[in-house]
Design a protein around this motif. Sequence first.
Motif, PDB file in Angstrom:
ATOM      1  N   ASP A   1       0.811  -1.218   0.000  1.00  0.00           N
ATOM      2  CA  ASP A   1       0.000   0.000   0.000  1.00  0.00           C
ATOM      3  C   ASP A   1       0.845   1.270   0.000  1.00  0.00           C
ATOM      4  O   ASP A   1       0.332   2.354  -0.300  1.00  0.00           O
ATOM      5  N   LEU A   2       2.122   1.167   0.351  1.00  0.00           N
ATOM      6  CA  LEU A   2       2.989   2.342   0.335  1.00  0.00           C
ATOM      7  C   LEU A   2       3.185   2.886  -1.076  1.00  0.00           C
ATOM      8  O   LEU A   2       3.421   4.077  -1.258  1.00  0.00           O
ATOM      9  N   HIS A   3       3.104   2.009  -2.064  1.00  0.00           N
ATOM     10  CA  HIS A   3       3.515   2.373  -3.417  1.00  0.00           C
ATOM     11  C   HIS A   3       2.318   2.828  -4.254  1.00  0.00           C
ATOM     12  O   HIS A   3       1.443   2.032  -4.596  1.00  0.00           O
ATOM     13  N   VAL A   4       2.321   4.105  -4.572  1.00  0.00           N
ATOM     14  CA  VAL A   4       1.241   4.663  -5.387  1.00  0.00           C
ATOM     15  C   VAL A   4       1.244   4.015  -6.770  1.00  0.00           C
ATOM     16  O   VAL A   4       0.201   3.666  -7.317  1.00  0.00           O
TER      17      VAL A   4
ATOM     18  N   TRP B   1       2.206   0.968  -7.906  1.00  0.00           N
ATOM     19  CA  TRP B   1       2.645  -0.380  -7.549  1.00  0.00           C
ATOM     20  C   TRP B   1       3.042  -1.188  -8.776  1.00  0.00           C
ATOM     21  O   TRP B   1       4.046  -1.912  -8.755  1.00  0.00           O
TER      22      TRP B   1
ATOM     23  N   HIS C   1       7.137   6.786  -5.765  1.00  0.00           N
ATOM     24  CA  HIS C   1       5.971   7.513  -5.278  1.00  0.00           C
ATOM     25  C   HIS C   1       5.354   6.732  -4.120  1.00  0.00           C
ATOM     26  O   HIS C   1       4.913   5.593  -4.298  1.00  0.00           O
ATOM     27  N   PHE C   2       5.341   7.357  -2.948  1.00  0.00           N
ATOM     28  CA  PHE C   2       4.833   6.707  -1.748  1.00  0.00           C
ATOM     29  C   PHE C   2       3.533   7.360  -1.284  1.00  0.00           C
ATOM     30  O   PHE C   2       3.313   8.557  -1.493  1.00  0.00           O
ATOM     31  N   ARG C   3       2.713   6.552  -0.635  1.00  0.00           N
ATOM     32  CA  ARG C   3       1.562   7.061   0.106  1.00  0.00           C
ATOM     33  C   ARG C   3       1.694   6.514   1.522  1.00  0.00           C
ATOM     34  O   ARG C   3       1.247   5.419   1.841  1.00  0.00           O
ATOM     35  N   HIS C   4       2.325   7.310   2.387  1.00  0.00           N
ATOM     36  CA  HIS C   4       2.669   6.836   3.725  1.00  0.00           C
ATOM     37  C   HIS C   4       1.488   7.003   4.670  1.00  0.00           C
ATOM     38  O   HIS C   4       0.810   8.046   4.647  1.00  0.00           O
TER      39      HIS C   4
ATOM     40  N   GLY D   1       1.382  10.974   4.562  1.00  0.00           N
ATOM     41  CA  GLY D   1       0.769  11.198   3.252  1.00  0.00           C
ATOM     42  C   GLY D   1       1.704  10.896   2.083  1.00  0.00           C
ATOM     43  O   GLY D   1       2.616  10.084   2.196  1.00  0.00           O
ATOM     44  N   GLU D   2       1.475  11.569   0.970  1.00  0.00           N
ATOM     45  CA  GLU D   2       2.187  11.246  -0.264  1.00  0.00           C
ATOM     46  C   GLU D   2       3.571  11.906  -0.311  1.00  0.00           C
ATOM     47  O   GLU D   2       3.747  13.047   0.095  1.00  0.00           O
TER      48      GLU D   2
ATOM     49  N   SER E   1       7.147  17.021  -0.419  1.00  0.00           N
ATOM     50  CA  SER E   1       7.729  15.740  -0.009  1.00  0.00           C
ATOM     51  C   SER E   1       8.837  15.936   1.005  1.00  0.00           C
ATOM     52  O   SER E   1       8.997  15.128   1.930  1.00  0.00           O
TER      53      SER E   1
END
Length: 302
Positions: free
Chosen positions: A170-173, A175, A231-234, A238-239, A268
């Motif tokens: 789920d971290l990877h926008v 994926w 690209h992460f969605r932490h 957040g992103e 970021s």
Amino acid sequence: MAGTELGEFLRGRRGRVSPEDVGLTSYGTRRVPGLRREELAQLAGISVTYYTRLEQGQSRHASEAIVEALARALGLDDDERAHLHDLARPAPAKPRRRPRPAVVRDGTRRLITALGDVPAVVLGVRNEVLAWNRPGHLLLAGHLDFGTPDRPGERPNLTRMLFLDPHHRDLHVRWQEEAARAVASLRLVAGRHADDRELAELIGELTMRSPEFAALWAKHPVATCVSGTKHFRHPEVGELVLGFEALLLADDPGQRILMYTAEPGSPSEAALRLLTVGAAVTPAGPPASVPPRGPAPRSGRA
């Protein structure tokens, strides 16, 4: 294994080259796309019989000239060319013994700690986490115990986590992009370390447990992965859009330091700074602010 891998690679690459691409006239009906064996053999200047033996794994240790001729005929890029050399001219077979767990030097640990706010992870040849600093842990796997890399039987593996750990996935926008990159990199490693028992076990596990991995692996992608953008969605900050660089450690073959940085003045960078606040105030283990998420998935042996 190498013979089978070589055949899969050659079939896949000649399947993506049409006769028209290389100035040949196509005759008759083709059951599958791409070049026929005899056409590739003609372009490479070798006999059809010898090429067929190569593709079927019946001939090993092809000469440098033949490997280069095939690479040119197929239009391979630098990564693919290197991979073809690994497969066509494999190192002498060794017993698949389980190697000793990799050890990170104290100096390397001090180095990633001294990076401060820069998330950093020390990875082994199979993409297993050998060590990380606090920001690196919080960025990639805050749901796992900070000390897991120090326990060889529990070391997280970033490739395994990408496909089998829902928190990490789920971290990877992006994926799909990340998954394709991971498999292409793992293919290169597998070609260079065909006798690595734990690597073979990792590939077997992912093939059995992840249909997505199996589908990507069957395409035989090949590419290095030493820099780029992720690209992460932490879940906490957040992103984030972060650049990454992988630095090889000359004194520790197979080990590399993976570091993440943000564009100065970007959102970021602010998010990463907020994340590292947690690293500064949490002396050990996962950050106290992270709510329970149920039992952590098996990180697995690398």
